[in-house]
Design a protein around this motif. Structure first.
Motif, short mmCIF file in Angstrom:
data_model
loop_
_atom_site.label_atom_id
_atom_site.label_comp_id
_atom_site.label_asym_id
_atom_site.label_seq_id
_atom_site.Cartn_x
_atom_site.Cartn_y
_atom_site.Cartn_z
N ALA A 51 13.05 19.30 30.28
CA ALA A 51 11.75 18.64 30.13
C ALA A 51 11.69 17.87 28.81
N ALA A 52 12.25 18.46 27.75
CA ALA A 52 12.25 17.79 26.45
C ALA A 52 13.12 16.54 26.48
N MET A 53 14.26 16.61 27.14
CA MET A 53 15.14 15.44 27.24
C MET A 53 14.46 14.31 28.01
N CYS B 154 15.88 10.40 27.70
CA CYS B 154 17.33 10.47 27.84
C CYS B 154 17.73 9.84 29.17
N GLN B 155 18.65 8.87 29.13
CA GLN B 155 18.98 8.12 30.34
C GLN B 155 19.99 8.83 31.22
N ALA B 156 20.88 9.61 30.63
CA ALA B 156 21.89 10.31 31.44
C ALA B 156 22.47 11.47 30.66
N ILE B 157 22.89 12.52 31.40
CA ILE B 157 23.49 13.71 30.80
C ILE B 157 24.75 14.06 31.59
N GLY B 158 25.87 14.21 30.88
CA GLY B 158 27.08 14.69 31.53
C GLY B 158 26.95 16.16 31.87
N ILE B 159 27.72 16.63 32.83
CA ILE B 159 27.67 18.05 33.22
C ILE B 159 28.89 18.76 32.63
N ARG C 192 12.67 18.14 39.42
CA ARG C 192 11.43 18.38 38.68
C ARG C 192 11.27 17.42 37.51
N HIS C 193 12.37 17.11 36.82
CA HIS C 193 12.27 16.30 35.60
C HIS C 193 12.98 14.96 35.70
N VAL D 52 7.21 16.97 22.40
CA VAL D 52 8.44 17.75 22.55
C VAL D 52 8.24 19.17 22.03
N LYS D 53 7.54 19.31 20.91
CA LYS D 53 7.30 20.64 20.35
C LYS D 53 6.51 21.51 21.33
#
Length: 515
Positions: free
Chosen positions: A32-34, A39-44, A62-63, A296-297
């Motif tokens: 949720a914070a990302m 954030c456009q993309a996250i590697g696994i 969800r996010h 974010v907090k």
């Protein structure tokens, strides 16, 4: 463009069943914070698979998390489970982001049962890159593979402009070039934000001149010089000559001086790289003094609170709402005070004595990953401690890092008036908690003096022997014998092992990048 290379959600590649719900609550807060930070993309990474595919899919729904992995595939369909790549634009520049997942030797054997297989990078990357690379101006790989394998990828695969690493090195790593691939990594545990400014053009070739590397090496040299200066003030030359920490720092200084000289020579002699692609790189320390983003907090606070409630509920189900356990072999620091008053006075003013308060201020007192190093329990036997649920059932007297966190259980030592020795902690004991991730400036020989305890090598004796020796010394003094022939006298506040005893030594068992 804000991206993350992976190994983001969980600290370990496997989660104990009893801790699964709390860890999933934390993972939800991270996702949720990302999203809130765009954030456009996250590697696994392998750590992201600890909760299973269902967690990743739920977070994606969800996010709207964009997970990338071209080699995490369905074992039957042989197709990627998540998007293998993402094409995005930054200004007029078209960029392709790819994802690669490292199994770290943990997941291939059990992956099929959980609905996935992790293919070797050779079976996924070259083909996908060859197809998509032609359609974009720049290619970036989000990889959770190790430095060695990423270097191999850069040496073998053409057309890959950048690799952003995650999860295999604690410190921040200044970008370095392998052929025409720039490899970069930001340190783990969210302590730094890596930020790169890139001047990209049609040439698609990186310059060899790196002003960042020189500056980084010079900053490191300043830190090493400060550490050496502190040690030189505290110790004599004869002692320093045998000090392993001092020798290590001196060797590092020599290497840094040599490296800086070579880099400057290369920079000054290199021809001007007209038309080459250039970059600057900065690592921003995410200090607690920085202002918090309110949105974010709020997300993070809610996630921590939810995880705490889950852990508290689990504790209640054990029938232990009011923890009253006693550990038969642990005496507690208050018992130590009876003989070690001087040491306890120093301890009370130390950070060890405030360790539990630190957790409470951050609302992490139910986070078992944190608690172990903030209480009086044998952290070096972590599996036993966690299996017995001791972390969630501690009496108040064992909250904070007391004497027995380092010296081991001392009930027998106390009952025997010091005749039964306690262990003398060595550097390995301290490094169990003072890891590079948590304390990257830890020097054992310097820090141990601040504790107020006797030296790890100092011989001290219990009260009974002290009294006997004092009587013997008095007789010898009357006969005119030299005091120097006698063993040094411990104070009444420092009882420990008999001189003949050989006390045991405790030894432990066992990414973000903004462009």
């Amino acid at each position: 463009m804000f991206v993350d290379s992976g190994s983001l959600l969980f600290q370990h590649t496997k989660i104990q069943a009893k801790r699964e719900q709390a860890k999933k609550a934390q993972a939800d807060g991270i996702a949720a914070a990302m999203q809130a930070m765009n954030c456009q993309a996250i590697g696994i990474g392998a750590h992201d698979l600890a909760g299973g595919l269902s967690v990743l899919k739920e977070l994606q729904e969800r996010h709207k998390t964009v997970w990338l992995s071209m080699n995490l595939v369905d074992p039957e369909k042989k197709q990627p489970i998540f998007a293998p790549y993402l094409i995005t634009k930054v200004g007029d520049l078209k960029i392709a982001l790819f994802g690669l997942t490292d199994d770290q030797g943990e997941h291939n054997g059990e992956g099929k049962e959980k609905g996935y297989t992790i293919l070797p990078w050779q079976d996924a990357l070259p083909k996908t890159l060859a197809e998509i690379g032609k359609k974009v101006d720049m290619t970036i790989l989000l990889s959770s593979y190790s430095y060695q394998i990423n270097k191999e990828i850069a040496e073998i695969v053409d057309g890959l402009h950048m690799i952003l690493e995650s999860g295999h090195a604690a410190p921040t790593t200044e970008p370095y070039k392998v052929k025409n691939t720039l490899i970069a990594q930001t340190g783990t545990r969210g302590k730094y934000l890596g930020m790169m400014r890139i001047e990209w053009n049609e040439a698609g070739q990186w310059t060899d001149i790196s002003f960042n590397r020189i500056r980084t090496e010079e900053d490191r040299l300043k830190r090493v010089n400060r550490q050496l200066a502190r040690l030189e003030k505290q110790k004599k030359k004869a002692v320093l000559a045998k000090d392993k920490g001092y020798k290590k720092l001196s060797a590092e200084k020599k290497q840094l001086v040599k490296s800086i000289k070579a880099l400057k020579k290369s920079r000054d002699s290199a021809p001007e790289d007209k038309g080459m692609c250039k970059y600057t790189n900065l690592f921003h320390p995410l200090n607690t003094s920085l202002p918090e983003d309110p949105e974010v907090k709020k997300i993070i606070d809610q996630a921590i609170q939810k995880a705490n409630e889950i852990n508290q509920k689990r504790l209640a189900q054990l029938g232990l709402n009011e923890p009253t356990i006693t550990l038969q072999d642990v005496a507690g620091s208050q018992k130590c005070r009876e003989c070690h008053a001087a040491q306890m006075t120093v301890w009370q003013d130390s950070k060890h004595a405030q360790a539990w308060t630190t957790l409470e201020k951050k609302n992490q007192q139910f986070n078992e990953d944190c608690v172990l190093c903030h209480v009086t329990l044998p952290f070096y036997d972590a599996d036993k401690v966690k299996a017995a649920n001791l972390l969630l059932m501690l009496p108040k007297s064992l909250k904070n890092v007391g004497c027995e966190a380092c010296h081991g259980p001392a009930a027998a030592h106390s009952a025997g008036q010091g005749k039964i020795p306690v262990a003398r902690p060595d550097e390995k004991v301290c490094l169990g908690c003072h890891t590079p991730e948590h304390d990257d400036n830890f020097i054992f020989s310097e820090k141990v003096k601040r504790l107020g305890c006797f030296s790890p090598k100092q011989e001290v004796k219990p009260k009974v022997e002290q009294q006997e020796e004092k009587g013997e010394e008095k007789q010898k003094e009357e006969k005119g014998k030299k005091d120097e022939q006698e063993p040094s006298q411990p104070t009444a506040s420092e009882p420990a092992a008999p001189e003949s005893a050989d006390p045991p030594t405790i030894t432990p068992q066992g990414k973000k990048v903004k462009i």
